[in-house]
Design a protein around this motif. Structure first.
Motif, PDB file in Angstrom:
ATOM      1  N   SER A 135      10.420 -26.749  31.391  1.00 12.73           N
ATOM      2  CA  SER A 135       9.973 -25.067  30.402  1.00 12.73           C
ATOM      3  C   SER A 135      11.140 -24.824  29.798  1.00 12.73           C
ATOM      4  N   PRO A 136      12.140 -25.156  30.155  1.00 13.56           N
ATOM      5  CA  PRO A 136      12.703 -25.111  29.363  1.00 13.56           C
ATOM      6  C   PRO A 136      13.198 -24.073  28.284  1.00 13.56           C
ATOM      7  N   ASP A 137      12.695 -24.060  27.244  1.00 16.31           N
ATOM      8  CA  ASP A 137      12.464 -23.410  25.575  1.00 16.31           C
ATOM      9  C   ASP A 137      11.427 -21.740  26.168  1.00 16.31           C
ATOM     10  N   ALA A 138      10.398 -21.833  27.531  1.00 16.31           N
ATOM     11  CA  ALA A 138       9.359 -20.449  28.026  1.00 16.31           C
ATOM     12  C   ALA A 138      10.460 -19.696  28.381  1.00 16.31           C
ATOM     13  N   PRO A 139       9.595 -18.286  28.169  1.00 14.11           N
ATOM     14  CA  PRO A 139       9.899 -16.545  28.773  1.00 14.11           C
ATOM     15  C   PRO A 139      10.731 -17.705  30.119  1.00 14.11           C
ATOM     16  N   LEU A 140      11.579 -16.506  30.706  1.00 15.41           N
ATOM     17  CA  LEU A 140      12.196 -15.999  32.257  1.00 15.41           C
ATOM     18  C   LEU A 140      10.744 -16.408  33.012  1.00 15.41           C
ATOM     19  N   ALA A 141      10.148 -14.827  32.959  1.00 13.76           N
ATOM     20  CA  ALA A 141       9.415 -14.841  33.710  1.00 13.76           C
ATOM     21  C   ALA A 141       8.490 -15.815  34.354  1.00 13.76           C
ATOM     22  N   GLU A 142       7.815 -16.716  32.720  1.00 11.02           N
ATOM     23  CA  GLU A 142       6.702 -18.039  32.801  1.00 11.02           C
ATOM     24  C   GLU A 142       7.525 -18.926  33.885  1.00 11.02           C
ATOM     25  N   ARG A 143       8.533 -19.237  33.342  1.00  8.80           N
ATOM     26  CA  ARG A 143       9.078 -20.517  34.241  1.00  8.80           C
ATOM     27  C   ARG A 143       8.994 -19.844  35.813  1.00  8.80           C
ATOM     28  N   LEU A 144       9.301 -18.457  36.376  1.00  5.79           N
ATOM     29  CA  LEU A 144       9.593 -18.237  37.369  1.00  5.79           C
ATOM     30  C   LEU A 144       8.106 -18.608  37.675  1.00  5.79           C
ATOM     31  N   LEU A 145       7.043 -18.097  37.350  1.00  8.96           N
ATOM     32  CA  LEU A 145       5.447 -18.298  37.859  1.00  8.96           C
ATOM     33  C   LEU A 145       5.462 -19.444  37.908  1.00  8.96           C
ATOM     34  N   LEU A 146       5.626 -19.894  37.223  1.00  6.32           N
ATOM     35  CA  LEU A 146       5.008 -21.844  37.123  1.00  6.32           C
ATOM     36  C   LEU A 146       5.496 -22.156  38.308  1.00  6.32           C
ATOM     37  N   ALA A 147       7.023 -21.836  38.678  1.00  6.66           N
ATOM     38  CA  ALA A 147       7.698 -22.529  39.943  1.00  6.66           C
ATOM     39  C   ALA A 147       7.134 -22.036  41.015  1.00  6.66           C
ATOM     40  N   LEU A 148       5.992 -20.428  41.480  1.00  3.35           N
ATOM     41  CA  LEU A 148       5.541 -19.822  42.265  1.00  3.35           C
ATOM     42  C   LEU A 148       4.665 -20.666  42.434  1.00  3.35           C
ATOM     43  N   GLN A 149       4.211 -21.551  41.785  1.00  2.37           N
ATOM     44  CA  GLN A 149       2.674 -22.036  41.270  1.00  2.37           C
ATOM     45  C   GLN A 149       2.836 -23.161  42.231  1.00  2.37           C
ATOM     46  N   ALA A 150       4.691 -23.646  41.730  1.00  3.56           N
ATOM     47  CA  ALA A 150       4.242 -25.286  42.146  1.00  3.56           C
ATOM     48  C   ALA A 150       4.802 -25.800  43.719  1.00  3.56           C
ATOM     49  N   GLY A 151       5.517 -24.175  43.818  1.00  2.38           N
ATOM     50  CA  GLY A 151       5.728 -24.520  45.613  1.00  2.38           C
ATOM     51  C   GLY A 151       4.250 -24.626  46.205  1.00  2.38           C
ATOM     52  N   GLU A 152       3.724 -23.724  45.612  1.00  3.06           N
ATOM     53  CA  GLU A 152       1.800 -23.602  46.140  1.00  3.06           C
ATOM     54  C   GLU A 152       1.702 -24.966  46.044  1.00  3.06           C
ATOM     55  N   ASP A 153       1.399 -25.360  45.279  1.00  3.18           N
ATOM     56  CA  ASP A 153       0.604 -26.701  45.151  1.00  3.18           C
ATOM     57  C   ASP A 153       1.006 -27.850  46.041  1.00  3.18           C
ATOM     58  N   ALA A 154       2.197 -27.631  46.377  1.00  4.37           N
ATOM     59  CA  ALA A 154       3.223 -28.587  47.183  1.00  4.37           C
ATOM     60  C   ALA A 154       3.106 -28.428  48.193  1.00  4.37           C
ATOM     61  N   GLY A 155       2.361 -27.567  49.244  1.00  4.49           N
ATOM     62  CA  GLY A 155       2.109 -27.079  50.663  1.00  4.49           C
ATOM     63  C   GLY A 155       2.720 -25.900  50.103  1.00  4.49           C
ATOM     64  N   GLY A 156       2.862 -25.522  49.987  1.00 12.01           N
ATOM     65  CA  GLY A 156       3.425 -23.711  49.769  1.00 12.01           C
ATOM     66  C   GLY A 156       4.171 -23.476  51.705  1.00 12.01           C
ATOM     67  N   GLU A 157       3.355 -22.789  52.260  1.00 12.02           N
ATOM     68  CA  GLU A 157       3.564 -21.609  53.651  1.00 12.02           C
ATOM     69  C   GLU A 157       2.249 -22.778  54.520  1.00 12.02           C
ATOM     70  N   GLY A 158       1.240 -23.272  53.779  1.00  9.27           N
ATOM     71  CA  GLY A 158       0.221 -23.988  54.315  1.00  9.27           C
ATOM     72  C   GLY A 158      -0.918 -22.635  55.447  1.00  9.27           C
ATOM     73  N   ARG A 159      -0.409 -21.212  55.008  1.00 10.34           N
ATOM     74  CA  ARG A 159      -1.194 -20.464  55.866  1.00 10.34           C
ATOM     75  C   ARG A 159      -2.110 -19.429  54.510  1.00 10.34           C
ATOM     76  N   PRO A 160      -2.730 -18.719  54.323  1.00  7.35           N
ATOM     77  CA  PRO A 160      -2.964 -18.211  53.083  1.00  7.35           C
ATOM     78  C   PRO A 160      -1.756 -16.762  52.614  1.00  7.35           C
ATOM     79  N   LEU A 161      -1.430 -16.462  51.025  1.00  6.30           N
ATOM     80  CA  LEU A 161      -0.566 -16.490  50.937  1.00  6.30           C
ATOM     81  C   LEU A 161      -1.087 -14.794  50.734  1.00  6.30           C
ATOM     82  N   VAL A 162      -0.196 -13.972  51.121  1.00  8.80           N
ATOM     83  CA  VAL A 162      -0.934 -11.877  50.684  1.00  8.80           C
ATOM     84  C   VAL A 162       0.193 -11.276  50.049  1.00  8.80           C
ATOM     85  N   SER A 163       1.156 -11.423  49.626  1.00 10.85           N
ATOM     86  CA  SER A 163       1.755 -10.901  48.981  1.00 10.85           C
ATOM     87  C   SER A 163       3.041 -11.742  48.048  1.00 10.85           C
TER      88      SER A 163
END
Length: 218
Positions: A135-163
């Motif tokens: 999403s190169p045309d989206a605001p940078l903050a939005e792109r960062l949040l999309l990336a964070l969610q994609a990391g979690e969707d790909a398996g993330g840490e494998g245990r509950p996130l806290v922060s």
């Protein structure tokens, strides 16, 4: 047990970072940025002293790779550290210490780098980079949040996130965005909610600081 991404917006010149973990207080310990210079991530048995040191190396004219090399050389405990950097030209670099616990990995893309440690899958950083670049045309903050969610969707840490944390710098000495969710059962979703509330006000808060006579708010 942390996954993070540094990114640059070539359209606005902003730099940003998004990160999350199963420990409290990630926003105070992992991402360090400076307007127009870039920034550093420091994680895995985190040494927050390396963040400001890395920013000063960038300020002195070091590239991302030179910054990482100097940080590694400056600490005898580098075997425990995981680092990433992005410089003013959007170049990226990373370091994995020899004593890091698996799974750990990294991924680089145009103007971005993602790193993670003690993850459920080594695919997490690449998923983050792919989402950031999609999403190169989206605001940078939005792109960062999309990336964070994609990391979690790909398996993330494998245990509950806290922060989770979202940090963006633009043209001023203070952050354009600095949002943090702590002790939350769904910190990425909480962070997205905070950004939804903050986004319409972000430019106004800058105006209140640098152009108070033109600002709308009180």
């Amino acid at each position: 047990m942390t996954f993070s991404l540094l990114g640059h917006c070539s359209r606005t010149g902003q730099f940003g970072a998004a990160c999350t973990t199963s420990s409290i207080g990630i926003g105070a310990r992992v991402p360090f940025l400076a307007a127009r210079l870039g920034g550093v991530l420091t994680q895995h048995r985190t040494d927050p002293r390396l963040g400001p040191r890395g920013v000063e190396l960038l300020r002195s004219g070091c590239t991302a790779q030179e910054t990482i090399d100097a940080l590694v050389a400056s600490t005898p405990d580098h075997g425990w550290r995981q680092l990433a950097a992005i410089d003013g030209a959007g170049r990226t670099a990373h370091f994995h210490g020899a004593r890091m616990k698996p799974a750990h990995a990294e991924a680089h893309g145009q103007g971005c780098v993602a790193i993670g440690n003690i993850m459920a899958s080594e695919r997490v950083p690449q998923a983050m980079v792919d989402a950031f670049l999609a999403s190169p045309d989206a605001p940078l903050a939005e792109r960062l949040l999309l990336a964070l969610q994609a990391g979690e969707d790909a398996g993330g840490e494998g245990r509950p996130l806290v922060s989770a944390a979202l940090l963006v710098v633009a043209g001023e000495s203070f952050p354009f965005v600095d949002l943090r969710a702590d002790r939350d059962p769904a910190p990425i979703a909480a962070l997205r909610g905070m950004w939804a509330d903050y986004a319409p006000l972000a430019e106004e808060y800058v105006a209140r600081a640098v152009r108070p006579n033109q600002a709308r708010g009180g």
